[in-house]
Design a protein around this motif. Structure first.
Motif, short mmCIF file in Angstrom:
data_model
loop_
_atom_site.label_atom_id
_atom_site.label_comp_id
_atom_site.label_asym_id
_atom_site.label_seq_id
_atom_site.Cartn_x
_atom_site.Cartn_y
_atom_site.Cartn_z
N UNK A 45 0.82 -1.21 0.00
CA UNK A 45 0.00 0.00 0.00
C UNK A 45 0.85 1.26 0.00
N UNK A 46 1.98 1.24 0.69
CA UNK A 46 2.84 2.42 0.76
C UNK A 46 3.54 2.69 -0.57
N UNK A 47 3.84 1.63 -1.32
CA UNK A 47 4.54 1.81 -2.59
C UNK A 47 3.60 2.07 -3.75
N UNK A 48 2.40 1.51 -3.73
CA UNK A 48 1.53 1.57 -4.91
C UNK A 48 0.17 2.21 -4.64
N UNK A 49 -0.18 2.46 -3.39
CA UNK A 49 -1.50 3.00 -3.09
C UNK A 49 -1.37 4.33 -2.34
N UNK A 57 -7.38 -2.56 -0.20
CA UNK A 57 -6.17 -2.82 0.58
C UNK A 57 -6.03 -1.80 1.70
N UNK A 58 -6.33 -0.55 1.41
CA UNK A 58 -6.24 0.49 2.44
C UNK A 58 -7.28 0.27 3.53
N UNK A 59 -8.50 -0.13 3.14
CA UNK A 59 -9.54 -0.38 4.14
C UNK A 59 -9.12 -1.54 5.06
N UNK A 60 -8.60 -2.62 4.45
CA UNK A 60 -8.12 -3.75 5.25
C UNK A 60 -6.99 -3.32 6.18
N UNK A 61 -6.14 -2.42 5.70
CA UNK A 61 -5.04 -1.93 6.52
C UNK A 61 -5.55 -1.09 7.68
N UNK A 62 -6.57 -0.26 7.42
CA UNK A 62 -7.15 0.55 8.50
C UNK A 62 -7.77 -0.35 9.57
N UNK A 98 1.24 7.56 14.76
CA UNK A 98 1.68 8.13 13.49
C UNK A 98 0.77 7.69 12.35
N UNK A 99 0.31 6.46 12.39
CA UNK A 99 -0.60 5.98 11.34
C UNK A 99 -1.94 6.72 11.40
N UNK A 100 -2.44 6.97 12.61
CA UNK A 100 -3.71 7.69 12.74
C UNK A 100 -3.57 9.12 12.21
N UNK A 101 -2.43 9.77 12.48
CA UNK A 101 -2.19 11.12 11.95
C UNK A 101 -2.14 11.07 10.42
N UNK A 102 -1.51 10.02 9.87
CA UNK A 102 -1.48 9.87 8.42
C UNK A 102 -2.86 9.66 7.82
N UNK A 103 -3.72 8.92 8.51
CA UNK A 103 -5.09 8.72 8.03
C UNK A 103 -5.87 10.03 8.01
N UNK A 104 -5.67 10.85 9.07
CA UNK A 104 -6.34 12.15 9.11
C UNK A 104 -5.88 13.02 7.95
N UNK A 105 -4.57 13.05 7.68
CA UNK A 105 -4.06 13.84 6.56
C UNK A 105 -4.50 13.24 5.22
N UNK A 106 -4.74 11.95 5.20
CA UNK A 106 -5.16 11.28 3.96
C UNK A 106 -6.53 11.73 3.50
#
Length: 406
Positions: A45-49, A57-62, A98-106
């Protein structure tokens, strides 16, 4: 053999399966496989999404990260305020934040927040990957090495405090000589520490000190709009290399060898007690996985939902009981939403108390027995010595009388 086999209790197949999946080693293998799959999915997900369009894939990751957050919340509520005393818990919680902050910025509109969110996702990925180090503690050789890395990192932090004295002093002095009357902004602060830092790794960057016109300019308008780089002063081209020589001699030769000596001392101390460190790490890991739910993430959400429903059920029953008995004792023993993480902790504490009481009982009786035995021996010895002393005194009296008569 038949009698002994008949005396053993029979265990059903369902019970055997339950004991098998509740074993700490099975939970460890399941969590390890699950975590490797999570890292592979995160890497993809980090390289291609992580674009504007939300993918499966992003939903499953969340959902996966949310299950990890639920497990950390379970440990926090069950630790009774001792959660952050364990440094590994901080390492577990930091990438989730850090992941939660990235989701907010996403999900914030605009191009810049998406790029900032991708940076936070990258930092979170590094943190999630570093969590693999905690799984290496089960190995007899790699486990003590983790202790060495932790203690060496503490040595490095104390060493940096000494190193920064020389780095900051040299960087400010060298920049003031090379580029006087500079504009104070973010670029100045960045370039101020850039050259001294890379000097520690052997990058001298002498080209920037020896550059001359027409490759550079003294005109503020030309180097202000980045048309040409700024030329260093003529005297700075002679003084700063000499100053760099003294800086490199102190930083690279003296201080780095001091750091190596500190690392060697730490390595020797840990290596002498490597078996003790590994046994403690193994016990901590086994105890941690014995208290975890059976299912690994993200299926661990099912266990937490079941615990939550069970807590709500028993809480409602207690409320109803308190409503019927109005004057009864309504104190609920379970202080957390998820209940006790490990039910074996109570039995383990009770077993430790029993063993401690038994040990103290044996010690007290042993000391009492030894004291009574010493008293008996002293009494017997006095009884044996008393007739002899009486006999000797009578002989002395008879001898004195015979001498007086003579």
């Amino acid at each position: 053999m038949d009698e002994t086999e008949d005396e053993l209790p029979r265990v059903s197949k369902l019970k055997k399966i339950q004991h098998f999946y509740q074993a700490p080693v099975v939970k460890f293998v399941q969590n390890f496989i699950s975590y490797v799959i999570f890292l592979m999915m995160f890497s993809y997900a980090l390289l291609s999404r992580f674009d504007r369009d939300l993918t499966g894939v992003e939903i499953a990751l969340f959902v996966w990260v949310f299950s990890l957050l639920a497990e950390e919340a379970n440990q926090f509520l069950s630790s009774k305020g001792n959660y952050f005393l364990n440094k590994l818990n901080v390492l577990d919680m930091l990438p989730i934040v850090l992941f939660i902050v990235g989701v907010v910025c996403r999900f914030v509109t605009g191009g810049v927040p998406l790029e900032v969110g991708r940076i936070f996702f990258s930092f979170a990925f590094i943190g999630f990957f570093l969590r693999l180090l905690g799984l290496f503690s089960v190995h007899k050789d790699l486990g003590p090495k983790l202790v060495m890395i932790t203690k060496m990192f503490v040595d490095l932090i104390s060493f940096l405090a000494i190193l920064m004295v020389f780095v900051v002093s040299y960087s400010i002095a060298a920049h003031a000589i090379l580029y006087p009357v500079s504009r104070f902004d973010g670029d100045l602060l960045f370039n101020l520490l850039r050259i001294p830092y890379w000097n520690l790794y052997g990058e001298l960057i002498l080209d920037e000190m020896e550059i001359k016109e027409p490759d550079c300019s003294f005109d503020p308008q030309l180097y202000g709009n980045d048309t040409l780089p700024r030329c260093p002063t003529q005297i700075g081209g002679y003084v700063v290399p000499i100053l760099m020589g003294f800086y490199m001699m102190i930083a690279n030769i003296l201080l780095l060898n001091l750091l190596i000596a500190m690392f060697s001392n730490t390595f020797q101390k840990v290596q002498e007690n490597s078996d003790l460190y590994w046994c403690f790490q193994r016990f901590t890991l086994i105890y941690d996985y014995s208290c975890r739910p059976v299912l690994p993430p993200p299926l661990i959400l099912v266990c937490h939902i079941w615990k939550l429903l069970n807590w709500c059920y028993w809480k409602s029953r207690q409320v109803c009981r308190c409503a019927r008995t109005c004057c009864g004792d309504c104190n609920y023993k379970d202080t957390t939403i998820f209940g006790d993480v490990c039910e074996k902790e109570k039995s383990l504490t009770q077993w430790e108390k029993i063993v401690a009481d038994e040990y103290l009982y044996r010690v007290s009786h042993t000391t009492a027995d030894t004291a009574s035995e010493k008293a008996k021996k002293e009494t017997c010895r006095r009884k044996q010595l008393t007739p002899r002393h009486a006999y000797r005194s009578q002989i002395r009296r008879i001898t004195c009388k015979t001498r007086g008569n003579v």
